[in-house]
Every structure is written in C-alpha cells, then in structure tokens.
Write an enzyme that holds these catalytic residues in place. Structure first.
Site, PDB file in Angstrom:
ATOM      1  NE  ARG A  48      -0.818  -0.294   4.881  1.00 59.21           N
ATOM      2  CZ  ARG A  48      -0.905  -0.913   6.203  1.00 59.21           C
ATOM      3  NH1 ARG A  48      -2.051  -0.816   6.445  1.00 59.21           N
ATOM      4  NH2 ARG A  48      -0.063  -0.529   7.256  1.00 59.21           N
ATOM      5  CE  LYS A 130      12.243 -20.550  12.127  1.00 62.29           C
ATOM      6  NZ  LYS A 130      11.456 -20.457  13.371  1.00 62.29           N
ATOM      7  CG  ASP A 190       7.996 -18.513  15.162  1.00 66.12           C
ATOM      8  OD1 ASP A 190       9.213 -18.733  14.793  1.00 66.12           O
ATOM      9  OD2 ASP A 190       7.492 -18.121  14.815  1.00 66.12           O
ATOM     10  CD  GLU A 194       6.423 -15.447  18.321  1.00 66.07           C
ATOM     11  OE1 GLU A 194       7.401 -15.831  17.099  1.00 66.07           O
ATOM     12  OE2 GLU A 194       5.437 -15.691  16.790  1.00 66.07           O
TER      13      GLU A 194
HETATM   14  N1  LIG Z   1       9.781 -10.552  12.099  1.00 65.77           N
HETATM   15  C1  LIG Z   1      10.725 -11.553  12.341  1.00 65.77           C
HETATM   16  O1  LIG Z   1      11.642 -11.581  11.539  1.00 65.77           O
HETATM   17  C2  LIG Z   1       9.579 -13.024  11.191  1.00 65.77           C
HETATM   18  C3  LIG Z   1       8.503 -12.967  10.211  1.00 65.77           C
HETATM   19  N2  LIG Z   1       8.049 -13.912  10.343  1.00 65.77           N
HETATM   20  C4  LIG Z   1       7.158 -14.001   9.603  1.00 65.77           C
HETATM   21  O2  LIG Z   1       7.073 -12.848   8.320  1.00 65.77           O
HETATM   22  C5  LIG Z   1       5.514 -11.750   7.681  1.00 65.77           C
HETATM   23  C6  LIG Z   1       6.146 -10.525   8.387  1.00 65.77           C
HETATM   24  O3  LIG Z   1       6.565 -10.261   9.667  1.00 65.77           O
HETATM   25  P1  LIG Z   1       7.333  -8.969   9.680  1.00 65.77           P
HETATM   26  O4  LIG Z   1       8.522  -8.764   8.373  1.00 65.77           O
HETATM   27  O5  LIG Z   1       7.106  -8.781  10.848  1.00 65.77           O
HETATM   28  O6  LIG Z   1       6.487  -7.326   9.204  1.00 65.77           O
HETATM   29  P2  LIG Z   1       6.734  -5.770   9.616  1.00 65.77           P
HETATM   30  O7  LIG Z   1       5.745  -6.008  10.777  1.00 65.77           O
HETATM   31  O8  LIG Z   1       8.257  -6.159   9.602  1.00 65.77           O
HETATM   32  O9  LIG Z   1       6.030  -5.604   8.306  1.00 65.77           O
HETATM   33  C7  LIG Z   1       5.364  -5.856   7.787  1.00 65.77           C
HETATM   34  C8  LIG Z   1       5.008  -5.059   6.056  1.00 65.77           C
HETATM   35  O10 LIG Z   1       3.968  -4.924   5.524  1.00 65.77           O
HETATM   36  C9  LIG Z   1       2.863  -4.146   5.246  1.00 65.77           C
HETATM   37  N3  LIG Z   1       1.450  -4.008   5.580  1.00 65.77           N
HETATM   38  C10 LIG Z   1       1.249  -4.165   6.653  1.00 65.77           C
HETATM   39  N4  LIG Z   1      -0.024  -4.034   5.874  1.00 65.77           N
HETATM   40  C11 LIG Z   1      -0.483  -3.964   4.676  1.00 65.77           C
HETATM   41  C12 LIG Z   1      -1.639  -3.790   4.101  1.00 65.77           C
HETATM   42  N5  LIG Z   1      -2.588  -3.720   4.236  1.00 65.77           N
HETATM   43  N6  LIG Z   1      -1.654  -4.067   2.968  1.00 65.77           N
HETATM   44  C13 LIG Z   1      -0.164  -3.455   1.984  1.00 65.77           C
HETATM   45  N7  LIG Z   1       1.103  -3.167   3.030  1.00 65.77           N
HETATM   46  C14 LIG Z   1       1.014  -3.421   3.822  1.00 65.77           C
HETATM   47  C15 LIG Z   1       3.619  -2.448   5.535  1.00 65.77           C
HETATM   48  O11 LIG Z   1       3.811  -1.598   5.005  1.00 65.77           O
HETATM   49  P3  LIG Z   1       3.804  -0.251   5.879  1.00 65.77           P
HETATM   50  O12 LIG Z   1       4.815   0.591   6.226  1.00 65.77           O
HETATM   51  O13 LIG Z   1       2.577   0.136   5.063  1.00 65.77           O
HETATM   52  O14 LIG Z   1       2.882  -0.579   6.845  1.00 65.77           O
HETATM   53  C16 LIG Z   1       4.910  -3.558   6.135  1.00 65.77           C
HETATM   54  O15 LIG Z   1       5.940  -3.156   4.654  1.00 65.77           O
HETATM   55  C17 LIG Z   1       4.840 -12.595   9.124  1.00 65.77           C
HETATM   56  O16 LIG Z   1       4.126 -13.743   8.625  1.00 65.77           O
HETATM   57  C18 LIG Z   1       5.588 -13.254  10.242  1.00 65.77           C
HETATM   58  O17 LIG Z   1       5.511 -13.920  11.211  1.00 65.77           O
HETATM   59  C19 LIG Z   1       9.021 -15.397  10.422  1.00 65.77           C
HETATM   60  C20 LIG Z   1       9.885 -15.090  10.588  1.00 65.77           C
HETATM   61  C21 LIG Z   1      10.104 -13.888  11.437  1.00 65.77           C
HETATM   62  C1  LIG Z   2      11.764 -14.988  17.590  1.00 68.90           C
HETATM   63  C2  LIG Z   2      10.378 -14.297  16.869  1.00 68.90           C
HETATM   64  C3  LIG Z   2      10.129 -14.316  15.800  1.00 68.90           C
HETATM   65  O1  LIG Z   2       9.710 -16.097  15.008  1.00 68.90           O
HETATM   66  C4  LIG Z   2      11.548 -15.385  14.339  1.00 68.90           C
HETATM   67  C5  LIG Z   2      12.481 -13.255  14.889  1.00 68.90           C
HETATM   68  O2  LIG Z   2      11.987 -15.604  14.444  1.00 68.90           O
HETATM   69  C6  LIG Z   2       8.981 -13.291  14.596  1.00 68.90           C
HETATM   70  O3  LIG Z   2       8.447 -14.114  14.673  1.00 68.90           O
HETATM   71  O4  LIG Z   2       9.737 -12.410  14.600  1.00 68.90           O
END
Ligand SMILES: NC(=O)C1=CN([C@@H]2O[C@H](COP(=O)(O)OP(=O)(O)OC[C@H]3O[C@@H](n4cnc5c(N)ncnc54)[C@H](OP(=O)(O)O)[C@@H]3O)[C@@H](O)[C@H]2O)C=CC1
Ligand SMILES: CC[C@](O)(C(C)=O)C(=O)O
Length: 344
Positions: A48, A130, A190, A194
């Site tokens: 978005r 991970k 997972d 966490e």
């Molecule tokens: N964080 C991590 O290290 C880990 C995350 N995951 C998984 O990865 C996935 C992403 O998590 P994570 O990276 O933490 O997420 P973040 O919150 O860091 O990022 C989310 C992104 O999605 C965008 N976004 C949010 N809502 C919308 C929408 N309605 N339409 C379009 N874009 C949108 C945000 O953009 P905007 O700037 O516009 O809000 C942002 O770029 C999840 O499934 C999580 O469980 C898995 C392993 C580790």
């Molecule tokens: C430990 C948190 C985590 O599971 C990860 C970084 O792997 C997450 O979902 O952010």
C-alpha cells in the site's frame, strides 16, 4: 545430519525466469527482496502507499499495489503482519492468483489456523527463516546466512519443494542450513519459541533479574550491565560454540553458579508453565485470543507495550547505550501502537 540441506544440494534454475512478488517490505520483506535480487532473481514489491513503499522505491524496486504485484508475478511471498494477512489476501491476493502460481509464507499461522484457505490450483509452501529479518539481511551481506525451514502444504505443479528450496537458497539460508517441516510444526514451534524462550522467556528473565537487583538497592546501571548488556556477550558464545564454549570462557565460579543456581530459577515448575503455553498454542487458544485482540483494536497489546517502554531497564538502557557509540543503534523503533489493524 543428511536431512539439513546446503547450497550445494539446491538447484537454482527452477526459480530463474520466474517473477517473485514480495508482499510487504518490513523486517522480513526488505531482507527477502534485497537478498533474492542479489542472488539473481527478478523481484517486485507489493504494498500500500506509505513508509515501506518509499523505502522499497529508494532501494530501487518497482512497487505495485498488492493486487497488481500478484497478477504480474509467478511466486507470491506474503510478508505482511500475520494479523493483516487474511484481509489483504481476500481483497487483493486471492482474486489475482493464477493457476500454477506459488503462494508462499514465512510463517504458517494463517494457513494452519484456517484464516487463509488457498485455492487448489496453486502451490503453497513456506520458507521460514529462523531469525529476525534485519539479521537475514545483515548476515547475507556479510557472506553468511540464517537457517530456514521449508514446508510444502500443497504441490499443484509438482515443483513446490524445488521452488521452496531455491527460494530459501536465494535469501541466503543455504549457507546456514535448510530443514524440512510442516505448516503445523513450523507454526507451533515458532510460536512456542518466541513466547516461552526467545522473546517472552528472555525478556521476563532479564526484567526479573534487573528488578531483583534494583529492589535490593543495587544501582540500576550495574543491574543493566549485569542482566541485559552482558547477555548479548554470553549469547554470542552460545551461538558460536554451545553451552560448552560459553562455559569454557566464563570463570569456574560462574560455571558452578550456573550448575547449582540455574535450576533453582528455571526448573520443572517452569517447564510445566512452558507446557501450558504449548497447549494453548496447539489447541488454537493463543491464535484465537490474538485474532480477537486485533479485532478489538489491540487494547491490551498497546497498554502493555506502552508500560514496557517506560520500564526502568529501558530508560537506563537508552542512556547507557547512547554513551557506547560502538553499540549499534536500534534497527528501527517499531511504533507498533500506531500500526493499522484489521477489524473484520
Ligand atoms: N519479523 C521477523 O523477523 C519474522 C517474521 N516472520 C513472518 O514474516 C511475516 C512478516 O512479518 P514482519 O516482517 O515482522 O512484518 P513487518 O510488520 O515488519 O512488516 C509488514 C509489512 O507489511 C506492510 N503492510 C502492512 N499492512 C499492509 C496492507 N494492508 N497492505 C499492504 N502492505 C501492508 C507494511 O507496510 P507499511 O509500512 O505500509 O505498514 C510492512 O512493509 C509474518 O508472517 C511473520 O510471522 C517470520 C520469521 C521472522
Ligand atoms: C523470535 C521471533 C520470530 O519468531 C523470529 C524472528 O523468528 C518472529 O516471528 O519475529
């Protein structure tokens, strides 16, 4: 160990010539997109309008609205917050999927808990690093990587497993190890990790240690160095060589204290509580509560987050870290309370 796969075990070709849409450009999104591009793949971003869109464009990506990114691409990796995925999937992803596309996740939450039910004519798999996204990027840049799990939920094309492995390799996981899992196993382990250990367990342990010392009259700065700052240095030793390596480096006095006092703090009672946490995850109670919390506008999440940010360990820590220029500044202060949330 033969089931752990590395770069040499993986065929890159299966993903070459395919367009990959990375949906979301946050912690994981920016890391996947940049690593995949540098691994030679064709990547576009679906977002978005907003902060992430600007950042992705500054990083040289073509950014489309989510619907367009999906219809332009063969492989669609959903890297939106778990709590937003269902709504975006229903509105913008599902209507634009074509037969033979690959729908990919970095965490199995929405598929495992039936929030997203993919159509039968696409591949569905997960590639779950991970490690935090910013470390997925940082390690890749330094020539290393973060391990990843892959799991196939649906194999429409007959190539889902090979695609998953090539994707995992593209984000750098082949340098650290890639292991097969299922959506159920990835989601439950997972969430458990966490909650009970990596995030919830560690923050509660560190705060309890800090509070025990400060309530006994010791200086908060001393308590911070002891219970928070040094933790990173100890964890580095664990990361590099396990318990043995850490115990080699610490004093024998510390090692004896580790043996006799550690189990007084974390013991069978703690494990019983961990089992309770795991049960709530396995039964779907945790997922249901989290979905409802989001539907209600996150009242508890926001209140706890605000209180946590004001904890003395945080105020003292900010001051001390400002005086240690070699300590990397926070990647970004996540303003989670102002994030947009789904209300359906
Ligand atoms: N964080 C991590 O290290 C880990 C995350 N995951 C998984 O990865 C996935 C992403 O998590 P994570 O990276 O933490 O997420 P973040 O919150 O860091 O990022 C989310 C992104 O999605 C965008 N976004 C949010 N809502 C919308 C929408 N309605 N339409 C379009 N874009 C949108 C945000 O953009 P905007 O700037 O516009 O809000 C942002 O770029 C999840 O499934 C999580 O469980 C898995 C392993 C580790
Ligand atoms: C430990 C948190 C985590 O599971 C990860 C970084 O792997 C997450 O979902 O952010």
């Amino acid at each position: 160990m033969s089931k752990v796969l590395y770069e040499k075990d993986i065929q890159k070709e299966v993903l070459q010539g395919k367009k990959i849409a990375v949906i979301g450009y946050g912690s994981q999104g920016h890391a996947h997109a940049l690593n995949l591009r540098e691994s030679g793949y064709d990547v576009v971003i679906g977002l978005r309008a907003g902060k992430s869109q600007q950042k992705a464009e500054e990083d040289g990506f073509t950014v489309y609205p989510v619907a367009e990114a999906v219809s332009e691409s063969d492989v669609i990796m959903i890297l939106l917050p778990d709590e937003n995925q269902k709504q975006v999937y229903e509105e913008s992803i599902k209507p634009n999927l074509a037969a033979g596309n690959a729908l990919v996740f970095a965490h199995g939450f929405n598929v495992h808990f039936s929030q997203i039910v993919p159509p039968s004519d696409v591949d569905v798999f997960l590639v779950a690093p991970k490690g935090p996204g910013h470390l997925v990027r940082r390690t890749y840049e330094s020539g290393a990587g973060v391990p990843a799990l892959y799991g196939v939920y649906q194999d429409y094309t007959g190539s889902a497993k090979e695609l998953a492995l090539a994707y995992a390799q593209g984000i750098g996981a082949g340098r650290a190890g890639i292991l097969e899992t299922s959506f159920q196993e990835e989601t439950e382990t997972d969430l458990f990790g966490e909650q009970a250990v990596l995030c919830g367990g560690v923050t509660s342990l560190v705060k309890a240690g800090f509070e025990t010392l400060t309530e006994a009259g010791y200086q908060p700065e001393v308590a911070y160095f002891e219970c928070m700052h040094e933790l990173k240095l100890i964890v580095d030793l664990l990361y590099e060589g396990g318990l043995e390596n850490m115990r080699y480096s610490i004093s024998d006095t510390a090692q004896w204290g580790d043996f006799v006092s550690g189990p007084r703090v974390v013991n069978e009672d703690t494990k019983a509580r961990m089992k309770d946490v795991l049960t709530d995850i396995q039964t779907g109670k945790f997922a249901k509560d989290w979905i409802l919390e989001n539907q209600a506008g996150r009242p508890q999440f926001n209140a706890i987050n605000a209180a946590e940010n004001k904890h003395q360990i945080e105020t003292v820590g900010r001051e001390l870290r400002d005086l240690m220029p070699f300590v990397k500044q926070p990647i970004q202060t996540k303003q989670k309370e102002v994030k947009q949330h789904v209300t359906n």
